[in-house]
Design a protein around this motif. Structure first.
Motif, PDB file in Angstrom:
ATOM      1  N   GLN A  40     -10.167  29.231  57.219  1.00  0.00           N
ATOM      2  CA  GLN A  40      -8.793  29.290  56.728  1.00  0.00           C
ATOM      3  C   GLN A  40      -7.852  29.191  57.920  1.00  0.00           C
ATOM      4  N   ASN A  98      -8.620  30.204  51.483  1.00  0.00           N
ATOM      5  CA  ASN A  98      -7.461  31.011  51.851  1.00  0.00           C
ATOM      6  C   ASN A  98      -7.697  32.428  51.328  1.00  0.00           C
ATOM      7  N   TYR A 141       8.318  36.483  65.684  1.00  0.00           N
ATOM      8  CA  TYR A 141       9.220  35.379  66.003  1.00  0.00           C
ATOM      9  C   TYR A 141       9.505  34.503  64.792  1.00  0.00           C
ATOM     10  N   TYR A 142      10.718  33.965  64.770  1.00  0.00           N
ATOM     11  CA  TYR A 142      11.017  32.819  63.918  1.00  0.00           C
ATOM     12  C   TYR A 142      10.450  31.589  64.620  1.00  0.00           C
ATOM     13  N   TYR A 143       9.780  30.730  63.884  1.00  0.00           N
ATOM     14  CA  TYR A 143       9.384  29.432  64.432  1.00  0.00           C
ATOM     15  C   TYR A 143      10.404  28.423  63.936  1.00  0.00           C
ATOM     16  N   ARG A 158       2.492  39.943  67.381  1.00  0.00           N
ATOM     17  CA  ARG A 158       1.933  40.834  66.361  1.00  0.00           C
ATOM     18  C   ARG A 158       1.713  40.116  65.032  1.00  0.00           C
ATOM     19  N   GLU A 159       2.447  39.041  64.840  1.00  0.00           N
ATOM     20  CA  GLU A 159       2.181  38.143  63.712  1.00  0.00           C
ATOM     21  C   GLU A 159       1.862  36.797  64.326  1.00  0.00           C
ATOM     22  N   MET A 204       3.195  22.680  65.074  1.00  0.00           N
ATOM     23  CA  MET A 204       2.132  23.485  64.465  1.00  0.00           C
ATOM     24  C   MET A 204       1.438  22.697  63.356  1.00  0.00           C
ATOM     25  N   GLU A 205       2.203  21.997  62.535  1.00  0.00           N
ATOM     26  CA  GLU A 205       1.583  21.236  61.450  1.00  0.00           C
ATOM     27  C   GLU A 205       0.693  20.116  61.998  1.00  0.00           C
ATOM     28  N   THR A 231      -4.329  30.820  58.475  1.00  0.00           N
ATOM     29  CA  THR A 231      -3.347  31.710  57.855  1.00  0.00           C
ATOM     30  C   THR A 231      -2.738  32.634  58.900  1.00  0.00           C
ATOM     31  N   ARG A 232      -1.705  33.342  58.453  1.00  0.00           N
ATOM     32  CA  ARG A 232      -1.026  34.299  59.310  1.00  0.00           C
ATOM     33  C   ARG A 232      -1.873  35.558  59.444  1.00  0.00           C
ATOM     34  N   VAL A 256       7.552  24.184  64.061  1.00  0.00           N
ATOM     35  CA  VAL A 256       6.785  24.000  62.824  1.00  0.00           C
ATOM     36  C   VAL A 256       6.155  22.608  62.805  1.00  0.00           C
ATOM     37  N   SER A 265      -4.036  38.552  52.692  1.00  0.00           N
ATOM     38  CA  SER A 265      -3.665  39.353  53.861  1.00  0.00           C
ATOM     39  C   SER A 265      -3.888  40.831  53.594  1.00  0.00           C
ATOM     40  N   PHE A 268      -2.257  39.573  61.440  1.00  0.00           N
ATOM     41  CA  PHE A 268      -1.419  40.690  61.893  1.00  0.00           C
ATOM     42  C   PHE A 268      -2.218  41.601  62.808  1.00  0.00           C
ATOM     43  N   TYR A 278      -0.529  32.821  63.754  1.00  0.00           N
ATOM     44  CA  TYR A 278      -1.400  31.996  62.919  1.00  0.00           C
ATOM     45  C   TYR A 278      -2.725  31.808  63.639  1.00  0.00           C
TER      46      TYR A 278
END
Lengths: 474, 474
Positions: free
Chosen positions: B182, B117, B87-89, B201-202, B97-98, B184-185, B94, B120, B187, B204
C-alpha cells in the motif's frame, strides 16, 4: 549483498538444492515466463466465494449487514472489515478508486483546480478558533501527542486551508479565484457506522476550497464547481439529482447536495415534477407537498449523498483573516466555498444503484478490470481453444494499448466455463469473453458478454479487438 | 438550480451588471480562453520568494531549520509547516509525489506486487497480540473512540496485514508468493521531528508485505524486492548503498537499509572499499575498523535511510496464525517479509543530495514540471518573441504528447528575464527555455538551459521539440 548470499548458503546448505530451486521457480508467479505477459486470476489476491454465513459473521451484529453494496462488496472480497466502520480495500477496489481519482482530477483541473495535501493531524487550537472543537462533539476523533498537545483527525479542512492561505500574506486579487483541493483519507467518529463504505469512520474524500474576490465571483465559481461535479457523475453514467441542502456544521449561506436516488438512501428528498425544484426535506417544511416555486406537486424519494457544495461567504476567512490585496493594495476578506465528493462512498453507491441482488455492476469507466477471458475447461472438447484465448489476450494488449493491464485471464481451467462465468458475472467485468463451442469453428468465434447491457455477441478475434478499441479508461 | 439563480438575481440586482460580469471574466482564469491551453505561472499556487527571516519564523525554534532540503522546500513554497512534524504539501510537491508513486507502482507490479489499502485506525487489541502496544511506547499515536475502544494510528502494518491474511482461511500454496503493498499516510509520534520531510510525524510510506511457503522461497522474494528497490533508486539517478541493518522494533532475522550518503544523514554507515561489505554501525562493533569479510579497511559515512527491508520469518505469522495449505492440504505457517520506502522522505532526500545551497534540483523523472518557458519582458526589444514563445509552447504540447501538462509559461512579463530565470533556477525545472536576443534571428533561436547538467544550448523550435521528445515521464 554477495557476502550475505554466501553466508546464507553456508548456513543453509540443505535449502539450496536444485530440486528446491526448481520448486520455487514453479511456485513463484513472478518467476513464471507468462507472468509478465498475462494477468491470471489464480494469482490475484481477490478472495471470492465466501459462504454467506461467514460474511454475516464478519460484522459484530448480523443486523448491520443491511445494504446490497455492503453485502456484495464483502462477499466478492472487495472490502474486508477491520474494526467498526473501518475496512481494508482489496486490490480490485484500489484499482476502481484510482480510476475514479483520475476522473475527478481531470474535471477539477479542467476548471483550474490545483491539488495539494493537508495534514490529518489538525491542532485543537485551529478548531477552537472556529468554534468547531466544541460544536463537533463526539464526531471528532481526538488525541494528544507525547507533549500533551491536542489534535483532532481532520474530517474536513476549512480551518486548515484558511490558516494556510492567511499565512501566505501577499495574496493578490490577480491570483483569484483560487481553487485548491486534495484527495485524502478523512476520519469521523460516526455514532453508528453502517452500510459498508456508505457510512464509515475512515473514508477517502475529495475536498475543494475556493477563494474569490467578491460574492458574485464566488457564486460563479460555485456554479463552475457544480458543473464539474455534474460532469463527473455524467461520465459515470449516474442518474442523479442536485438538491438544495442544509448547511449543517460547515455553515455558510447556500448549499447543494448531489444525490443518487436509492431505497437505502439516508436522505429524504422532495422533487417537483413540474419545475426544476428539488430539496433535501431538511431545508423545507417537512409537511409541505406543494412546490414553493411553481405550486406543482412534490414527490418524495430517498437518496445517497455523493457530493456536497457550500457557499461559505466570509465565515472562515473572517475568523482566520484570509485577506487578498485589491488593485488599490487594500486588504479585503476573501469569499470562500467548499465542496466535497465522497470517493469511497461513490464506489459503494455505484454498486448500490447499478448492481442486481447477486451481481456487482460498475460504471464502465471505473471498473477494476474491463475484460475477463475464460478459456475452455481442461479436458473438454474445446480444449484447443485455450491457445486461441492466449493468442486473443496477447493480440488485444498489442492492438488496444489503452486497455493494457485491463484484461484478466481466468486460468482456473479445472472449473467449468459455467462456474467461472458465474464468478465473472458476480464481480462485474464490463466484458466477459468465453472460448465456447464456436471457438472450434473456422474462423474461430468467441462468445462476448456485455455485462452492463446483457448483450451476447459471437465475434472473431478482429471483431473483439474492434469492440474493445471503443472502451474508454480514465 | 435555475430557480436559485433567479432568486439570486432578485436579491442581488446590483451585482449582476455587465461591467461586473466583465470584470469577473477578466479575473477568472478558468474563464480565460488561454486557460485551457497554457499553464501560466501567475495562476499557480506556488508561494515563492519568502524572505529568509520569515521562513525561520515558521518553525517554533530557528535551530530546527538545520538542513538544506527543509530550508529550500520551505523557501520555495513546496511545503509549509502546520504543527511540529506536520506539513502541507503544496501543488508542486504533490505532482512530484504522484510521479514517484507511479515509478514505485511500476516496479512493485513488475514483480507481482498487488496494491491494497489498510485502515489507519488500528485496534489496540491487534497490537497487544503482537506485544508492540507496549513495546512501541510513546512513538504510537493513541486514541479512543466514542465507545472508549482504543486504537493507534498505524506507523506500519505487520499486525494488520497478518490479521487480514489469517482471516482468508483457505490460502493455498498455489497462491504464494503473495506480495501485497500500500502507499498511504503513516503516523509516528517522533520525540524530535526535524529536517522537514526527512523526519516528520505524518508521512507517506510504501509498505509491502510478502508471504511465502518456505524460508528459501521467502529469501528469494526478499532478493527480488531488493532488486526492485535498486531499480527505483537507479531510475531516480541516486548514488545509494545497501547496508546490513538492525531489526529494531519490527523484528525478524535479516534486514537491509537503502541509504543515500549525505552529511545530514542520521545513520552512521561503515563501508569496505575492498569488498561489497557495508553495514549500519548499529549492526557491528562500533570500534571496528576492519571489514569482517575481507579484513579490508572500513570507512565511515553518514546516510539518509530511504528504504528498509526485513526478513521476518514466522514472527508475525505464528502470532496471528497466518497459515497456507500445502499440496497435501496441511496447514503451515507462512514466511513473511516486510519492506518500506519512504515516499515523502525520498522527495526531501532527493533535494538534499541533488541541490546546491540555493537551487533545488530534482531527479528529472519526478520533477514537478519538466519545462519552464520564459518569454521576453514587456516593452523590451525582444517583445515580439512573446508570440513565438506561445507558439513554441503549443507546438511542444502537440508534438510531444508525453510532456503535455509538463510545461509552465512564466507570464510575469513585468519582470526581467534574469529575475524569472533566477526563480526557475531555484525551483529546479530540468529545462528552462528563454526567448533571449536570438529570438529575433531568422530562424528564431531559443536559449535552452539543462539545469541538471548546466549545459546551455541555442535551438530552433524543431531543435527544442527534438530535445524534449527524449524526456521521460513516469
Amino acid at each position: 549483498m554477495e557476502w550475505l548470499l554466501r553466508r546464507w548458503k553456508e548456513l543453509l546448505p540443505g535449502l539450496t538444492t536444485p530440486a528446491l530451486q526448481k520448486q520455487y521457480r514453479y511456485r513463484c508467479y513472478h518467476g513464471s515466463p507468462h507472468r509478465a505477459k498475462r494477468l491470471v486470476l489464480s494469482q490475484l489476491f481477490q478472495p471470492l466465494n465466501l459462504p454467506e454465513d461467514s460474511v454475516v459473521g464478519l460484522e459484530s451484529k448480523p443486523d448491520d449487514l443491511t445494504c446490497k453494496s455492503q453485502r456484495l462488496m464483502i462477499q466478492a472480497g472487495l472490502i474486508y472489515p477491520s474494526s467498526p466502520g473501518c475496512y481494508y480495500y482489496m486490490p480490485y477496489t484500489v484499482r476502481a478508486m484510482e480510476k475514479l481519482v483520475k476522473v475527478i482530477d481531470q474535471e477539477m483541473q479542467a476548471i483550474g483546480g490545483q491539488k495539494l495535501n493537508m495534514p490529518s493531524l489538525n491542532s485543537a487550537e485551529l478548531w477552537r478558533t472556529s468554534g468547531r472543537w466544541d460544536l463537533m462533539g463526539k464526531e471528532l476523533f481526538r488525541l494528544a501527542d507525547r507533549h500533551s498537545k491536542e489534535y483532532c483527525l481532520g474530517p474536513t479542512h476549512e480551518e486548515t486551508i484558511a490558516d494556510l492561505i492567511a499565512s501566505q500574506g501577499n495574496l493578490s486579487y490577480k491570483q483569484l479565484p483560487l481553487l485548491l483541493y486534495q484527495i485524502t483519507r478523512k476520519f469521523r467518529d460516526e455514532p453508528k457506522p453502517r452500510f459498508g463504505l456508505l457510512r464509515s469512520r475512515e473514508f477517502y474524500m475529495k475536498d475543494m476550497y475556493t477563494f474569490d474576490t467578491c460574492e458574485e465571483a464566488a457564486r460563479q465559481t460555485y456554479s463552475l464547481v457544480c458543473e464539474a461535479y455534474c460532469n463527473v457523475f455524467n461520465s459515470l453514467g449516474f442518474r442523479f439529482v442536485k438538491v438544495q441542502a442544509d448547511m449543517g456544521s460547515i455553515g455558510g449561506s447556500m448549499s447543494h447536495e448531489f444525490q443518487l436516488p436509492a431505497g437505502i438512501g439516508e436522505d429524504r428528498l422532495m422533487i417537483c415534477s413540474n419545475c426544476s425544484f428539488s430539496a433535501n426535506v431538511e431545508t423545507i417544511n417537512p409537511d409541505q407537498t406543494d412546490c414553493p416555486v411553481c405550486k406543482g406537486k412534490l414527490s418524495e424519494t430517498k437518496g445517497i449523498e455523493v457530493g456536497h457544495t457550500f457557499y461559505l461567504g466570509t465565515k472562515y476567512s473572517s475568523v482566520f483573516n484570509v485577506n487578498f490585496h485589491t488593485a488599490q493594495n487594500k486588504p479585503v476578506l476573501a469569499e470562500m466555498g467548499c465542496y466535497g465528493l465522497g470517493i469511497t462512498r461513490i464506489l459503494a453507491a455505484s454498486i448500490e444503484v447499478l448492481s442486481t441482488e447477486d451481481s456487482i455492476r460498475w460504471p464502465t469507466l471505473i471498473a477494476p478490470y474491463q475484460v475477463c477471458l475464460i478459456p475452455p475447461k481442461k479436458g473438454s472438447r474445446e480444449e484447443m481453444g485455450a491457445a486461441l484465448m492466449d493468442n486473443l489476450y496477447d493480440s488485444i494488449v498489442e492492438a488496444v494499448p489503452q486497455i493494457k493491464g485491463e484484461g484478466v485471464l481466468d486460468d482456473r481451467t479445472h472449473l467449468t466455463i459455467g462456474k467461472r462465468l458465474k464468478d465473472a458475472n458476480r464481480l462485474g467485468y464490463p466484458y466477459v469473453i468465453i472460448a465456447g463451442k464456436k471457438v472450434c469453428d473456422n474462423p474461430p468465434e468467441f462468445e462476448v458478454w456485455n455485462q452492463n447491457t446483457g448483450e451476447i455477441m459471437f465475434l472473431t478475434k478482429e471483431g473483439v479487438i474492434e469492440l474493445l478499441s471503443k472502451v474508454q479508461v480514465p
